[in-house]
Structure formats: structure tokens, C-alpha cells
Design an enzyme around this catalytic site. Structure first.
Site, PDB file in Angstrom:
ATOM      1  N   LYS A 196       0.877  -1.173   0.000  1.00  0.00           N
ATOM      2  CA  LYS A 196       0.000   0.000   0.000  1.00  0.00           C
ATOM      3  C   LYS A 196       0.914   1.223   0.000  1.00  0.00           C
ATOM      4  CE  LYS A 196      -3.903   2.022   2.590  1.00  0.00           C
ATOM      5  NZ  LYS A 196      -4.840   1.861   3.715  1.00  0.00           N
TER       6      LYS A 196
ATOM      7  N   SER B 249      -9.686   2.556   2.588  1.00  0.00           N
ATOM      8  CA  SER B 249      -8.698   3.196   1.761  1.00  0.00           C
ATOM      9  C   SER B 249      -7.753   2.252   1.033  1.00  0.00           C
ATOM     10  CB  SER B 249      -7.870   4.156   2.616  1.00  0.00           C
ATOM     11  OG  SER B 249      -7.127   3.445   3.591  1.00  0.00           O
TER      12      SER B 249
ATOM     13  N   SER C 242     -10.343   0.203   6.680  1.00  0.00           N
ATOM     14  CA  SER C 242      -9.682   0.308   5.374  1.00  0.00           C
ATOM     15  C   SER C 242      -9.155  -0.975   4.770  1.00  0.00           C
ATOM     16  CB  SER C 242      -8.507   1.274   5.471  1.00  0.00           C
ATOM     17  OG  SER C 242      -8.967   2.567   5.234  1.00  0.00           O
TER      18      SER C 242
HETATM   19  N1  GLN Z   1     -12.978   4.995   5.978  1.00  0.00           N
HETATM   20  C1  GLN Z   1     -12.424   5.347   7.245  1.00  0.00           C
HETATM   21  C2  GLN Z   1     -12.000   6.782   7.251  1.00  0.00           C
HETATM   22  O1  GLN Z   1     -12.123   7.392   6.241  1.00  0.00           O
HETATM   23  C3  GLN Z   1     -11.296   4.443   7.612  1.00  0.00           C
HETATM   24  C4  GLN Z   1     -10.036   4.723   6.902  1.00  0.00           C
HETATM   25  C5  GLN Z   1      -8.952   3.792   7.273  1.00  0.00           C
HETATM   26  O2  GLN Z   1      -9.198   2.761   7.903  1.00  0.00           O
HETATM   27  N2  GLN Z   1      -7.736   4.194   6.965  1.00  0.00           N
HETATM   28  O3  GLN Z   1     -11.542   7.288   8.213  1.00  0.00           O
END
Ligand code: GLN
Length: 463
Positions: free
Chosen positions: A66, A141, A165
Site C-alpha cells: 500500500k 482506503s 480500510s
Molecule cells: N474509511 C475510514 C475513514 O475514512 C477508515 C479509513 C482507514 O481505515 N484508513 O476514516
């Protein structure tokens, strides 16, 4: 996992990965492909196999990082402009451990900028598309990680999970993803989002692959003071109550997609048939999970992002002239204005607001207290059940563009996944068939802290 040995070469595994990456360009998965280095490394591993030398447990296995994992020899931009010109002086502990087992990184994959988002649309490099339906989102994400695995570009990918994410994109693309107990895997060398939530984990095509990756990467790291002494493989939680719970409030939620609900019900019946007690849990404080997360998380984001000042990292503005302002002020202001994405800025604003004097007690402190209540509620639940089966997200992959201009509806994607991050407990997403339209459906299973390995076994039983 296909591992190089006397009959399968590392070069053939890497070449297959590279040609798949080429074939799937339309999905916008990779932000960097490390072709030359990956092939050289594969040749070196093959030479060692040929000589009869011992090789690592992941010999020749192509994987993707990632884009928020730092690498000395690759870009580490977290899909955000402000880090595009940044060269990291360090490697992440996770990649070091994987490389030591002879896994081969073939490149970096797309994500929501700084991991802020639930669709990978919030990337400086544009959205990654869903593996099954190109008009839909990959989830986020870790959207690039999920689609890279689902479309067989790599055998596994790293991810980070602050509020869902890893799990939500895993379910959107029909694969497995683990968010370990907080502190299980070192966070050293991963761009921080919200430090009391962030965990490192993996996306792969089977629960046993996740198990292998966990056994390689879990453990204490002197460079990450929040990392736990290694417990993986010697979990003290036995999960021997033979009972699994489901959360009444999630099942009754009008936001829950009916096909996900019935997938969950059929997994519960399967468990019942295997002799598990199925327990309905009422967890009313989870109603406050999302607002709690969206107060504490931006507060931590605002602090973590304050280091990007145009001096120490990557991109720097060229706009240093304006009446009434000093070049130094403009350096900070314009670098941050040009370098951050809109969603990053929104979180910085919210975070500084909830931390500011006069509002701290009403927002941040209140949320911190609510977090404790949520932790207590999970502890109480795990006195009754070994694990909790729940949706990871209330719906399958949505259309590209559908939520991008509506931050609250995007945040609502996380309503079921943030609970595990607030409590620091492990949660594993796994596939649960497809809906009528052919889109992958997935669920998550959560367990007490340090029950990661036993949860993986439970997921294997559910498959
Ligand atoms: N979708 C969540 C956020 O926007 C989690 C993001 C993540 O786990 N990095 O904060």
C-alpha cells in the site's frame, strides 16, 4: 500461496504478476511498478534454490505495498501530492520482514490520500475501480491492495486499517482481509493516520495465507513503542465457549443491505449446525461508535499531519510572493493548501476544532469517554461469546462518484467497521458469496484482543 521451489521459479511468478499488472491497467491499481528490481530479486532467489540453499517461507511470492508503506527505493507518497517528491530514508518493518522471507515486492498500490476515505476515489492518482464492476468503487482506503489481489496481480498486499480500510475493500472485492489486534504488527515506517487506531494488516485470497503472513510479521519492534510482545501462535484466548454472537442493533439497522443480512443469517445457521450457540447481543453504545470515531480520529489526523510543512517532506510550493505575507508563512500555507486533498483538509479542520480550547471538553473528552464505554461493552460481550459475526460495511460496492461529494454518506460506510478500531480488537473480513447483481458480499468476524489466530481458524470453518 504459490511459492517458488524446484518446480516453480520465482522468475515465472514475478513475470506472471508483471503481465497481469499490464493487463489490468484500466483499473488504476498500481502507482508504481518495480519491474527491474523485482526480476533481479527473483533471479537471485532462483539461483539460491538451484544451489540447494534454504530460502524464506515466502520465496518468490509477488506482493504489493500500500502506498503509505515507506521504502528507501520506491515512492512512498500515500497517494497524496504533498508526499510525491518525498524519498524515504527508511523501510517499514513489515516490508523488511516480508523481504527477509524472500517475498518480492512488485510495486506500490493506490489508496485514498493519507488513508482518508472509504472508496479510493480520494487519491491524487484518481480512483481504483472495483474488480468485478468497473463502474463501482474499489472500497477504501486500501482499494488498490484489494483489487491487486482480487485480479491476481499479486498473491497478497499490505494494508492499513484505521476504521475499516482493510476490511471494507476486502468485502467489496470478494477476498480476505485481517485487521489484527492493535499493536500486533509494528507500525514503524507506515505513514501515520490516527495513531490510536492504526493497525497494519493484509489482504489475500485465503485465511491460511493471512495466517502465514501474521506469523511472519507479528511481534514487538523496538522502533514502535505501541507494538505488543509477540503472542501470535500462542494466543491465550482459546475461543472455547463454542458460541458466536451477532449484534441486534446492526441486524435491525435500516442501512443494512438485505442481501448482506441474509448472507449473515446463513453463516449463523451454518455455525449453529456445527454446534455453536448463536447469541443475540444488544450493544446500544455502538450507536455512538461512528460519531466517536469521527471526533477522535480527525483530532489525531490533525496532529499527525501538522508535520507536513514544506520543509521536511517532499513537495514544496513555488508560490512565495503575496502582499502582506512573509515567504515563510506562504511556504507553510501554500504547500499545505496545494499539497493536501480536500478530505485531508476537512479532517484537519474538524480535528483542530474538537481539540481547541472551549470545545475540547464537549467533543474530544466526551468522545474519549464514549470510547471507554464501547470497549467495556465489547469486553462484556466477550464474556458470553467467543466471537461476533457482523457486516463489515452495510452495503456492497457502490457506484463511482455516488458519495464522493457527500462526506457524511461516505463516513456512514464505516458505521460497522470502526467499532473494532475503537476497541483495538481483531477483525477479519471474509467473502460471503455474491448478490443478485453478481457483486461480492462479505462479512467480518471480531474477537477479543489477541484472539487473532483463533479467529482465523473460525473463518476457515466458515468458508
Ligand atoms: N474509511 C475510514 C475513514 O475514512 C477508515 C479509513 C482507514 O481505515 N484508513 O476514516
Amino acid at each position: 500461496m504459490k511459492i517458488a521451489n524446484s518446480s516453480t521459479t520465482a522468475v515465472s511468478l514475478v513475470k506472471a504478476a508483471l503481465s497481469r499488472i499490464e493487463e489490468t491497467k484500466e483499473w488504476n491499481i498500481f502507482t508504481f511498478v518495480d519491474k527491474k528490481a523485482a526480476l533481479e530479486r527473483a533471479e537471485e532467489i532462483d539461483a539460491r534454490i538451484k544451489k540447494g540453499e534454504t530460502v524464506g517461507r515466502l520465496a518468490g511470492v509477488p506482493y504489493a505495498l500500500k502506498a503509505n508503506f515507506l521504502s528507501k527505493h520506491r515512492p512512498a507518497d500515500a497517494s497524496v501530492k504533498i508526499l510525491t517528491e518525498f524519498t524515504s530514508p527508511i523501510d517499514s518493518t513489515t516490508a523488511e520482514k516480508l523481504d527477509k522471507e524472500d517475498a518480492i515486492c512488485v510495486g506500490c498500490v493506490n489508496m485514498d490520500a493519507f488513508a482518508h476515505g472509504s472508496s479510493t476515489e480520494n487519491s491524487y492518482f484518481g480512483p481504483t475501480k472495483n474488480s468485478t464492476d468497473k463502474t463501482r468503487v474499489a472500497g477504501g482506503s486500501s482499494g488498490g491492495s484489494a483489487v491487486a489481489v482480487a485480479l491476481d496481480c499479486v498473491q497478497f498486499a499490505t494494508g492499513s486499517d484505521t476504521g475499516g480500510s482493510i476490511r471494507q475493500p476486502a468485502t467489496f472485492n470478494g477476498i480476505y482481509g485481517i485487521k489484527p489486534t492493535y499493536g500486533t504488527i509494528s507500525r514503524y515506517g507506515v505513514v501515520a493516520m490516527a495513531s490510536s487506531f492504526d493497525v497494519i494488516g493484509f489482504l489475500a485470497k485465503s485465511a491460511s495465507d493471512l495466517d502465514l503472513l501474521m506469523s511472519i510479521t507479528a511481534g514487538q519492534d523496538p522502533k514502535d513503542q505501541t507494538s505488543l510482545p509477540d503472542y501470535y501462535g500462542a494466543d491465550d484466548t482459546k475461543l472455547d465457549k463454542k458460541s458466536v454472537g451477532y449484534i441486534k442493533e446492526f441486524m435491525d439497522s435500516p442501512a443494512l443491505d438485505p442481501e448482506i443480512k441474509s448472507a449473515l443469517e446463513s453463516k449463523l445457521s451454518a455455525l449453529r449446525a456445527k454446534g455453536y450457540d448463536i447469541v443475540e447481543l444488544s450493544m446500544p453504545t455502538l450507536e455512538y461508535a461512528l460519531p466517536t470515531y469521527y471526533i477522535i480520529q480527525p483530532a489525531e489526523v490533525a496532529s499527525n499531519l501538522s508535520r507536513y510543512d514544506g520543509i521536511r517532506y517532499g513537495f514544496r510550493t513555488k508560490e512565495l510572493n503575496a502582499p502582506d505575507k512573509t515567504p515563510l508563512d506562504l511556504l507553510f500555507e501554500n504547500t499545505r493548501n496545494e499539497g493536501f486533498m480536500r478530505e485531508n483538509k476537512r479532517r484537519i479542520m474538524i480535528g483542530n476544532f474538537v481539540l481547541s480550547s472551549g470545545f475540547y471538553d464537549a467533543y474530544f473528552l466526551k468522545a474519549a469517554k464514549a470510547r471507554t464505554l464501547i470497549i467495556n461493552e465489547f469486553n462484556k460481550a466477550f464474556e458470553k461469546v467467543d466471537a461476533i459475526l457482523s457486516p463489515a460495511s452495510p452495503n456492497p460496492a457502490f457506484k463511482l462518484g455516488e458519495k464522493v461529494d457527500d462526506p457524511v454518506s461516505m463516513y456512514l460506510e464505516d458505521v460497522m467497521s470502526v467499532t473494532a478500531n475503537l476497541a483495538g480488537i481483531p477483525a477479519i473480513a471474509f467473502p460471503a458469496g455474491t448478490n443478485k447483481a453478481g457483486l461480492p458480499l462479505g462479512l467480518q468476524i471480531m474477537g477479543p484482543r489477541r484472539s487473532d489466530k483463533n479467529l482465523i481458524k473460525l473463518v476457515e470453518e466458515l468458508a
